[in-house]
Each structure stands twice: as structure tokens, then as C-alpha cells.
Design an enzyme around this catalytic site. Structure first.
Site, short mmCIF file in Angstrom:
data_model
loop_
_atom_site.label_atom_id
_atom_site.label_comp_id
_atom_site.label_asym_id
_atom_site.label_seq_id
_atom_site.Cartn_x
_atom_site.Cartn_y
_atom_site.Cartn_z
N VAL A 157 0.71 -1.35 -0.10
CA VAL A 157 0.05 0.07 0.02
C VAL A 157 0.94 1.13 0.00
O VAL A 157 0.65 2.10 -0.86
CB VAL A 157 -0.92 0.03 1.11
CG1 VAL A 157 -1.61 1.29 1.28
CG2 VAL A 157 -2.09 -1.03 1.11
N THR A 206 -5.24 -0.40 7.49
CA THR A 206 -6.82 -0.90 7.90
C THR A 206 -6.84 -0.66 9.51
O THR A 206 -6.24 -1.61 10.10
CB THR A 206 -7.25 -1.96 7.27
OG1 THR A 206 -7.00 -1.78 5.78
CG2 THR A 206 -8.58 -2.45 7.48
N PHE A 215 -8.33 1.14 -0.89
CA PHE A 215 -9.28 -0.25 -1.22
C PHE A 215 -8.63 -0.77 -2.78
O PHE A 215 -9.29 -1.47 -3.31
CB PHE A 215 -10.62 0.49 -1.94
CG PHE A 215 -11.59 0.94 -0.74
CD1 PHE A 215 -12.16 0.01 0.10
CD2 PHE A 215 -11.33 2.40 -0.44
CE1 PHE A 215 -12.89 0.44 1.19
CE2 PHE A 215 -11.97 2.79 1.02
CZ PHE A 215 -12.92 1.73 1.58
N LEU A 216 -7.03 -0.73 -2.93
CA LEU A 216 -6.55 -1.46 -3.93
C LEU A 216 -6.50 -2.73 -3.65
O LEU A 216 -6.47 -3.31 -2.71
CB LEU A 216 -5.17 -0.84 -3.99
CG LEU A 216 -3.91 -1.06 -2.82
CD1 LEU A 216 -3.53 -2.64 -2.98
CD2 LEU A 216 -3.01 0.07 -3.00
N PHE A 225 -16.84 -11.06 -7.94
CA PHE A 225 -16.40 -11.81 -6.67
C PHE A 225 -17.72 -13.05 -6.69
O PHE A 225 -18.36 -13.34 -5.68
CB PHE A 225 -16.72 -10.91 -5.50
CG PHE A 225 -15.44 -10.31 -5.05
CD1 PHE A 225 -14.77 -10.62 -4.14
CD2 PHE A 225 -15.20 -9.11 -5.76
CE1 PHE A 225 -13.39 -9.89 -4.00
CE2 PHE A 225 -13.96 -8.58 -5.67
CZ PHE A 225 -13.09 -8.86 -4.46
N LYS A 277 -16.38 -15.74 -8.36
CA LYS A 277 -15.56 -16.88 -8.80
C LYS A 277 -15.70 -17.93 -7.64
O LYS A 277 -15.16 -17.49 -6.52
CB LYS A 277 -14.25 -16.19 -9.20
CG LYS A 277 -14.25 -16.36 -10.81
CD LYS A 277 -12.73 -15.59 -11.15
CE LYS A 277 -11.88 -16.69 -11.53
NZ LYS A 277 -10.58 -15.97 -12.05
N GLY A 320 -7.14 -16.23 0.57
CA GLY A 320 -5.95 -16.09 1.68
C GLY A 320 -5.63 -14.83 1.51
O GLY A 320 -6.41 -13.88 1.22
N CYS A 375 -5.30 -9.58 3.69
CA CYS A 375 -6.34 -8.64 3.98
C CYS A 375 -7.66 -9.47 4.50
O CYS A 375 -8.00 -9.27 5.83
CB CYS A 375 -6.44 -7.73 2.74
SG CYS A 375 -5.31 -6.62 2.56
N ARG A 388 1.66 -14.18 1.63
CA ARG A 388 1.05 -14.00 3.20
C ARG A 388 -0.33 -14.81 3.16
O ARG A 388 -1.29 -14.52 2.44
CB ARG A 388 0.95 -12.56 3.57
CG ARG A 388 2.27 -12.03 3.98
CD ARG A 388 2.01 -10.63 4.34
NE ARG A 388 1.68 -9.70 3.07
CZ ARG A 388 1.38 -8.41 3.23
NH1 ARG A 388 1.53 -7.78 4.43
NH2 ARG A 388 1.25 -7.76 2.22
N1 LIG Z 1 -2.08 -5.25 0.46
C1 LIG Z 1 -3.13 -5.00 0.19
O1 LIG Z 1 -3.69 -5.33 -0.72
C2 LIG Z 1 -3.92 -3.52 1.27
C3 LIG Z 1 -5.10 -3.23 0.47
C4 LIG Z 1 -5.84 -2.33 1.19
C5 LIG Z 1 -5.34 -2.08 2.63
N2 LIG Z 1 -4.16 -2.44 2.91
C6 LIG Z 1 -3.82 -2.18 4.59
O2 LIG Z 1 -2.64 -1.47 4.28
C7 LIG Z 1 -1.95 -1.85 5.47
C8 LIG Z 1 -0.48 -1.90 4.79
O3 LIG Z 1 -0.80 -3.19 4.28
P1 LIG Z 1 0.57 -3.72 3.40
O4 LIG Z 1 0.17 -4.97 2.43
O5 LIG Z 1 1.08 -2.58 2.40
O6 LIG Z 1 1.67 -4.10 4.32
P2 LIG Z 1 3.14 -4.25 4.22
O7 LIG Z 1 3.40 -5.52 5.11
O8 LIG Z 1 3.37 -4.87 2.69
O9 LIG Z 1 4.00 -3.20 4.41
C9 LIG Z 1 4.21 -2.70 5.84
C10 LIG Z 1 5.47 -1.89 5.78
O10 LIG Z 1 5.81 -1.16 7.01
C11 LIG Z 1 6.86 -1.02 7.29
N3 LIG Z 1 7.20 -0.65 8.62
C12 LIG Z 1 6.72 -1.38 9.78
N4 LIG Z 1 7.06 -0.73 10.89
C13 LIG Z 1 7.47 0.68 10.49
C14 LIG Z 1 7.83 1.70 11.04
N5 LIG Z 1 7.93 1.85 12.37
N6 LIG Z 1 8.27 2.74 10.12
C15 LIG Z 1 8.24 2.71 9.16
N7 LIG Z 1 7.69 1.57 8.22
C16 LIG Z 1 7.61 0.45 9.04
C17 LIG Z 1 7.29 -2.60 6.94
O11 LIG Z 1 8.76 -2.64 6.91
C18 LIG Z 1 6.84 -2.83 5.62
O12 LIG Z 1 7.53 -2.55 4.52
C19 LIG Z 1 -2.61 -2.79 6.36
O13 LIG Z 1 -3.37 -2.21 7.51
C20 LIG Z 1 -3.53 -3.37 5.28
O14 LIG Z 1 -4.61 -4.10 6.05
C21 LIG Z 1 -3.64 -3.38 2.58
#
Ligand SMILES: NC(=O)c1ccc[n+]([C@@H]2O[C@H](COP(=O)([O-])OP(=O)(O)OC[C@H]3O[C@@H](n4cnc5c(N)ncnc54)[C@H](O)[C@@H]3O)[C@@H](O)[C@H]2O)c1
Length: 439
Positions: A11, A119, A148-149, A250, A252, A258, A261, A328
């Protein structure tokens, strides 16, 4: 306006790159030195379609650092994009978010807007704002801006979002956020911009994700019933999709969701309900149904294979969905664990995540970067992820390379008529079984 993005994972990095693409200057902060060094070298540490090109195109507006203090002091607006994984009781672990908030507070040098993109449960922005403003000389305005990506189409989703939700209760941050996102609300992007209160913005993310997860769990249950009754889920979902009230996304069917999120967001929503005295029965049902669905292909294997011990199995597709390198909570992991437990010899294939899988399984499985090699002399194959490479694979090759061409398809990749023509024994989800063989 100087922008900092804290946490450059899926994100955060997409946010940073897209904000740079619409003209902002962005400093990316992460505690992971490897990620930051890779970005400084011009390489994206994650795979997302189009991300590498945009990183390069906007390199003059992007910088990268592990020096939190300097970055946060420079910024007028800080996006918090750290992970919020599940705790063992299902609640969202907010430690990573609050670690960033503590660093921002320590670096405090002027008024700032802090945007929570992670989130987080309803009420978190309030707690963040209180923490930042307690005994502070400077004013912090906290905004909820859920993301919401979808992984696999993250860049497209962020530049052409279904909606931008901004939750704020004050005029100052309302104006700043409007200015920041203005380019995305105009031609050619034309994103709907929805301004709501903070609690509603926080709730909006969980409400949407849980609804999508519920849709998946529901249609999978319908698929299971189709199998028992002789109906075909593909025909059924096609008829449903013509109903505008239902839509065609949605629907499918397969081995369930998994990924990082839906699993954690369903658990966190269930927990939020419980702790507010408001039991979320449909959310609980989604979690239970999906857990069962994740292993439904193995149920089919175990009811048709005499003994797994010593059987050679090809597991095709490992990432939690196609077009991402994210493992993950991937369904493949739960399935491979059981196969190994039962003494099967496991070959794995994935076009993108073999190295990541190697970190988890070492020499306990064999790794192949072509499907041809992975299925050679196998007793059966299990399809976990509907990568294009798997969907478009020549079905005749299963007969050519395998000991017996027996496929358990967890993602309904193939047309039943094509499977019949290729003389394959084929088990899928919510459809008829093709062929008679037993392993
Ligand atoms: N992945 C998705 O598709 C998606 C979509 C919408 C919302 N979200 C939400 O967005 C958030 C992030 O998800 P993600 O998949 O990008 O996570 P991610 O694990 O890919 O990225 C999190 C990053 O934060 C860094 N980090 C941890 N502690 C830190 C700190 N103190 N200072 C700076 N950086 C730090 C980590 O090293 C990591 O690079 C979550 O809450 C998730 O629910 C994710």
C-alpha cells in the site's frame, strides 16, 4: 506540500509512487533497510504491474530513507501505511501504526496532518490524535483515508480508484486533503471523492472488505451444493450475474480466499463486533466457511487417493492470487503442509514466488519454474492459483508428462469440454467430475 509515507509495502509504495505521479514530492520511510536500499538502487522490492515503470518515471519526485526523524520533520502530511496483522485473539495489531505515531511525536517541529491509510478499527484515529496532541506544542490533525486497492492491479486501482474516502472532523485537514487528491478527481481520473466523518471512514473499509469476503464464502457454499445436486456453478453464477442487484464480481468459485487482507479483516471485524456487544454472525460464518473451503481440494484428494505416502504431487501456483508476489496467508501453504504431513513428495511451480516459497520450505519440496518440469511423472496435480500461465497451459501436456493425468483444480481454470477432449481426470469446484480414474 511535502509528503512522507511511513511503511513502503504494497500500500505505502503504491501510494507514494502514485502521489508522485500526480505531481507531489514524496519521501518514503521504512525501517526495513533492505527495502530502502533496493528503492535507492531504482528497484521495487515488491512486484506490482506498472510499479517499476512509475518509480522510474517519477524518480525526481521520490526519495527514500530509514531516517524517520528527518523525514517526519520535513513533511506537512504523513501517510501511515504500516501493516495491521491479526493478534491471536483476532484483533488488529496496531503496534506498527503506533510505532510510527511515536516517532512522529518525537520529531514534532510544526503542525501536521497525519493520514491513517492502514486498515484500523473504528476509534483508532481518535486514539492517534489524542496521543499526538497530548502535551504537544504543535497541532496534529488526524485523517482516516482507507485504501481499497487490490494486489495485482494496485497501481491502476490507486490512479483510477472506485472512490477516495476521506474521514476528517476539521476544516484544516479537509482543505489539505482536497488539495492533495484534487488531480485524481479531475479528468482523466475522475475519482469520486467522498468526505465523511472519521469513524465512518474507518468502518467503511471493514464493511466493504467483509462484504466481499462474505460474497466469496457464500458463492463457494453454493458451489459445494451444486456438486451434490448436479448443478454447475459456472452456469449458475452466469445467470446470477445478469441481476444488477448482484453484479458479476466476486462470484468466482474455488478454494476460498487467502492473502494478507480478507483473513485478518474478517477476524478484526468479528472482534470489533464482540467487543462492542454486537455479534457479527455473517462475519463469523464467513470465517468458518472460508476455513473449510481452503482445504476442500484436499478433501477431494483424500477421498479419491488411496494413500498419499510416497505419491508425487505437483502444486501449481503458490501466491495467494495471480499477478502478485505475496505469499502471506496463501491457501497453497495450508495445502502443502498437509501434503507433506501425509508423506507426499511435493513439486511446486509458480511464475513469481519460488524464492519466497524456498524461504519457507527449504529442501522439503522441489521447485520448478516451468509447469512441464513440475508435473513430470507426478501422480496428480493440484491447482492453487489461476495464473495466466496455468489457465492457458496446453491440457494435452498433462497427459504427455504425468504418470496419470489427474488434476484437482481449486480455481476452475479449465472448460469441462476441453478437459473431456484432452482425456484428463478432472476434479474442480462446484462442477461435474470428468473421467473415471483413481490414484
Ligand atoms: N495489501 C493490500 O492489498 C491492502 C489493501 C488495502 C489496505 N491494506 C492495508 O494497508 C496496510 C498495509 O498493508 P501492506 O500490505 O502494504 O503491508 P506491508 O507489510 O506490505 O507493508 C508494511 C511496511 O511497513 C513497514 N514498517 C513497519 N514498521 C514501520 C515503522 N515503524 N516505520 C516505517 N515503516 C515501518 C514494513 O517494513 C513494511 O515495509 C494494512 O493495514 C493493510 O490491511 C492493504
Amino acid at each position: 506540500m511535502e509528503i512522507a509515507v511511513a511503511g513502503v509495502g504494497y500500500v505505502g509504495l503504491t501510494t507514494a509512487v502514485c502521489l508522485a505521479d500526480i505531481g507531489h514530492t514524496v519521501i518514503c520511510v521504512d525501517i526495513d533497510k533492505k527495502k530502502i536500499n533496493s528503492l535507492k538502487d531504482g528497484n521495487s522490492p515488491i512486484y506490482e504491474d506498472g510499479l517499476g515503470e512509475l518509480l522510474n518515471k517519477n524518480k525526481d519526485r521520490l526519495s527514500y530513507t530509514t531516517e524517520e526523524k528527518l523525514a517526519y520533520q520535513k513533511a506537512d502530511v504523513i501517510f501511515v501505511c504500516t501493516g495491521t496483522p491479526s493478534r491471536s485473539n483476532g484483533s488488529a495489531n496496531l503496534d506498527y501504526v503506533f510505532n510510527v505515531i511515536n516517532s512522529i511525536k518525537k520529531s514534532s517541529n510544526k503542525d501536521k496532518v497525519v493520514v491513517i491509510k492502514s486498515t484500523v478499527p473504528v476509534g483508532t484515529c481518535d486514539k492517534v490524535e489524542k496521543k499526538l496532541n497530548d502535551n504537544s506544542k504543535h497541532k496534529f490533525y488526524v485523517v482516516s483515508n482507507p485504501e481499497f486497492l487490490s494486489q495485482g492491479s494496485a497501481v491502476k486501482d490507486m490512479l483510477l480508484p472506485s472512490r477516495i474516502i476521506v474521514g476528517t472532523d476539521d476544516l484544516y485537514s479537509t482543505e489539505i486533503m482536497k488539495k492533495l487528491y484534487e488531480p485524481l478527481t479531475k479528468i482523466p481520473y475522475c475519482a469520486p471523492y467522498l468526505l465523511v466523518d472519521r469513524e465512518s471512514a474507518e468502518m467503511a473499509k471493514y464493511a466493504a472488505n467483509n462484504f466481499l469476503a462474505l460474497k466469496i464464502a457464500y458463492i463457494n457454499e453454493v458451489a459445494n451444493l451444486c456438486e451434490k445436486t448436479g448443478a454447475d456453478i459456472k452456469a449458475v453464477t452466469k445467470t446470477m450475474s445478469y441481476d444488477k442487484r448482484i453484479g458479476d464480481s466476486f462470484l468466482k468459485t474455488g478454494i476460498g480466499f487467502g492473502g494478507s487482507c480478507f483473513k485478518k479483516d474478517t477476524k478484526a471485524f468479528d472482534y470489533l463486533g464482540k467487543t462492542n456487544g454486537c455479534e457479527m454472525k455473517t462475519v463469523k460464518a464467513t470465517i468458518d466457511a472460508n476455513q473449510k473451503q481452503n482445504l476442500i481440494l484436499l478433501d477431494k484428494v483424500l477421498s479419491t487417493v488411496d494413500n498419499l505416502n510416497g505419491k508425487k504431487v505437483a502444486v501449481l501456483g503458490l501466491s495467494f492470487k495471480p499477478k502478485t508476489d505475496d505469499l502471506r496467508d496463501s491457501v497453497s501453504i495450508a495445502n502443502v503442509d498437509v501434503l507433506l504431513e501425509y508423506g507426499a513428495e511435493v513439486n511446486v511451480y509458480d511464475p513469481l514466488v519460488l524464492d519466497g516459497f524456498k524461504k519457507l520450505y527449504g529442501d522439503r519440496v522441489s521447485y520448478y519454474d516451468t509447469i512441464d518440469e513440475a508435473i513430470k511423472k507426478c501422480d496428480f496435480a493440484m491447482i492453487m492459483t489461476e495464473w495466466d500461465e496455468i489457465v492457458s497451459y496446453d491440457l494435452n501436456k498433462y497427459r504427455k508428462y504425468m504418470k496419470k493425468p489427474i488434476i484437482y483444480d481449486g480455481r476452475n481454470c479449465y472448460d469441462l469440454e476441453d478437459v473431456k477432449k484432452a482425456k484428463i481426470v478432472y476434479y474442480s469446484i462446484g462442477r461435474r467430475k470428468i473421467g473415471k480414474d483413481k490414484v
